[in-house]
Design a protein around this motif. Structure first.
Motif, mmCIF file in Angstrom:
data_model
loop_
_atom_site.group_PDB
_atom_site.id
_atom_site.type_symbol
_atom_site.label_atom_id
_atom_site.label_comp_id
_atom_site.label_asym_id
_atom_site.label_seq_id
_atom_site.Cartn_x
_atom_site.Cartn_y
_atom_site.Cartn_z
ATOM 1 N N LYS A 125 0.833 -1.203 0.000
ATOM 2 C CA LYS A 125 0.000 0.000 0.000
ATOM 3 C C LYS A 125 0.869 1.254 0.000
ATOM 4 O O LYS A 125 0.605 2.213 -0.733
ATOM 5 N N THR A 129 0.969 4.012 -3.105
ATOM 6 C CA THR A 129 0.338 5.294 -2.835
ATOM 7 C C THR A 129 0.971 6.377 -3.705
ATOM 8 O O THR A 129 2.179 6.586 -3.688
ATOM 9 N N LYS A 156 -8.661 6.191 -2.535
ATOM 10 C CA LYS A 156 -8.250 5.035 -1.745
ATOM 11 C C LYS A 156 -6.748 4.792 -1.763
ATOM 12 O O LYS A 156 -6.189 4.273 -0.800
ATOM 13 N N LEU A 157 -6.106 5.164 -2.876
ATOM 14 C CA LEU A 157 -4.697 4.808 -3.022
ATOM 15 C C LEU A 157 -3.854 5.954 -3.573
ATOM 16 O O LEU A 157 -2.642 5.785 -3.762
ATOM 17 N N ILE A 262 -0.545 -3.973 -8.129
ATOM 18 C CA ILE A 262 -0.902 -4.464 -6.787
ATOM 19 C C ILE A 262 -0.314 -5.848 -6.553
ATOM 20 O O ILE A 262 0.341 -6.108 -5.534
ATOM 21 N N PHE A 390 -4.381 -6.435 2.079
ATOM 22 C CA PHE A 390 -4.186 -5.192 1.331
ATOM 23 C C PHE A 390 -5.515 -4.457 1.168
ATOM 24 O O PHE A 390 -5.619 -3.247 1.432
ATOM 25 N N LEU A 394 -7.645 -0.469 2.562
ATOM 26 C CA LEU A 394 -8.139 0.614 1.706
ATOM 27 C C LEU A 394 -9.425 1.244 2.252
ATOM 28 O O LEU A 394 -10.165 0.614 2.968
#
Length: 394
Positions: A125, A129, A156-157, A262, A390, A394
């Motif tokens: 994560k 980001t 979210k990311l 991811i 993961f 989020l």
């Protein structure tokens, strides 16, 4: 890399500090990573760490020091000095206040295994980001369901999508400096059609320039537009970029490129973006195929033409057999599919894209009833637990 640990301990504890050190050393040895005793400030600045509740009576200290902590609280506990009891009180408090937490307790093997999963998820994560994904051209016309929800992924990311016109790629194809490295040398060494190989590698040069110019961590290309404009394919270019750690996807498919990133960060393994091509529910296997894959993924490969067009240069690779993960994230990251299977064999069929694998799965209902678009991602190993953690972040 190491894992930071912050210890909270009641002043009333009668357990010698050497006892706590021995427990941490045992976990560290099993984990295979250093457990670094951190100051509170160091701990708060890290994306992942363990709060070692080494004794009972530590609950008040936890409230003083972690009242505004906004990350999940992973409470490492031993079986001594009421460590578990204090951790249970702390976890109950977290739950009452809608905060995330978990107690890590039991034998050191189980604790270490859980730490590996949690740390990989948190580090993935952090690594993703702010990821900048370049979209060269628009998604291919047939990707009618494969549209990224940019607002949701940004929220979210922190994912940022950078739109790059095909004309910029064509210009770079004419002007970009030639890149020479171990991968270009290896591909040239196959002795495949020299003219076609050089044309394909020029796309790599061009994309390499765009990646640098736009500060991209991932890129996807409307690659079928290359067939008429420059009479080649993007297969080799994407294969090299993926081996270099730049997540590179086909057909302008942004959700699949993000999914590739991811899975790549969770596993630290090369990732194959592919089409589900055939399912045999009775035999319990699925065939997955595509014309490109990271050049550092197969145990051997040959160069041939692109399947649909019969031109350019594509990769027919032999992917190592064994446990794998099939993965796909939804367009808004609210949903995902992650399933462990077994790569049973590589195929060499004329009616499929050039790299082909047959994977055994115990349930394929998802693909036939509620799939997340077409393309899926495959890598070696079982990373389903890491994927679960993961998405919980989020």
């Amino acid at each position: 890399m190491g894992v930071f640990v912050y210890e909270i301990r009641s002043g009333l504890s009668q357990i010698p500090r050497a006892h706590s050190a021995a427990f941490l050393s045992a976990v560290e040895a099993e984990l295979g990573e250093t457990l670094t005793q951190a100051s509170l400030q160091q701990f708060l600045e890290e994306s992942f760490g363990l709060i070692y509740v080494s004794s009972g009576g530590s609950e008040g200290l936890f409230l003083q020091q972690f009242s505004s902590y906004d990350k999940p609280c992973y409470l490492l506990t031993s079986g001594d000095s009421n460590s578990l009891a204090a951790s249970m009180e702390i976890l109950a408090y977290l739950r009452q206040h809608g905060r995330k937490g978990e107690i890590l307790h039991g034998d050191v093997q189980s604790i270490a295994s859980r730490i590996r999963v949690l740390s990989r998820a948190a580090r993935a994560k952090q690594a993703l980001t702010g990821l900048r994904i370049g979209v060269v051209g628009k998604p291919s016309d047939w990707l009618i369901a494969s549209t990224l929800d940019r607002a949701a992924c940004a929220e979210k990311l922190g994912v940022e999508v950078v739109d790059i016109p095909m004309e910029e790629l064509f210009e770079a194809n004419r002007t970009a400096p030639s890149v020479q490295n171990e991968w270009t040398e290896m591909l040239r060494s196959f002795g495949y059609d020299t003219i076609e190989t050089e044309k394909a590698l020029r796309i790599y040069d061009a994309l390499k320039l765009l990646v640098s110019r736009h500060n991209l961590g991932a890129v996807t290309v409307r690659c079928f537009d290359l067939l008429d404009s420059v009479c080649t394919t993007g297969c080799l270019a994407l294969a090299i970029l993926n081996a270099e750690g730049i997540y590179a996807g086909c057909e302008g498919d942004v959700p699949s490129t993000l999914s590739m990133a991811i899975l790549g960060e969770l596993s630290a393994r090369p990732v194959f973006m592919c089409n589900p091509s055939r399912i045999d529910t009775k035999a319990g296997h699925i065939v997955l195929a595509h014309c490109t894959l990271p050049v550092n993924m197969p145990r051997g490969m040959t160069l041939t033409t692109h399947f649909e067009s019969g031109i350019g240069v594509a990769i027919a690779g032999n992917i190592p057999l064994g446990t794998c993960t099939i993965f796909k994230a939804g367009s808004d990251l609210s949903r995902y599919y992650a399933k462990a299977g077994e790569i049973e064999k590589n195929l060499n069929e004329t009616a499929l894209c050039r790299t082909q694998i047959q994977v055994a799965l115990d349930d394929m209902t998802y693909f036939l009833t509620n799939p997340i678009q077409n393309h899926h991602l495959v890598c070696a190993g079982d990373w389903t637990r890491e994927a679960e953690e993961f998405f919980a972040l989020l």
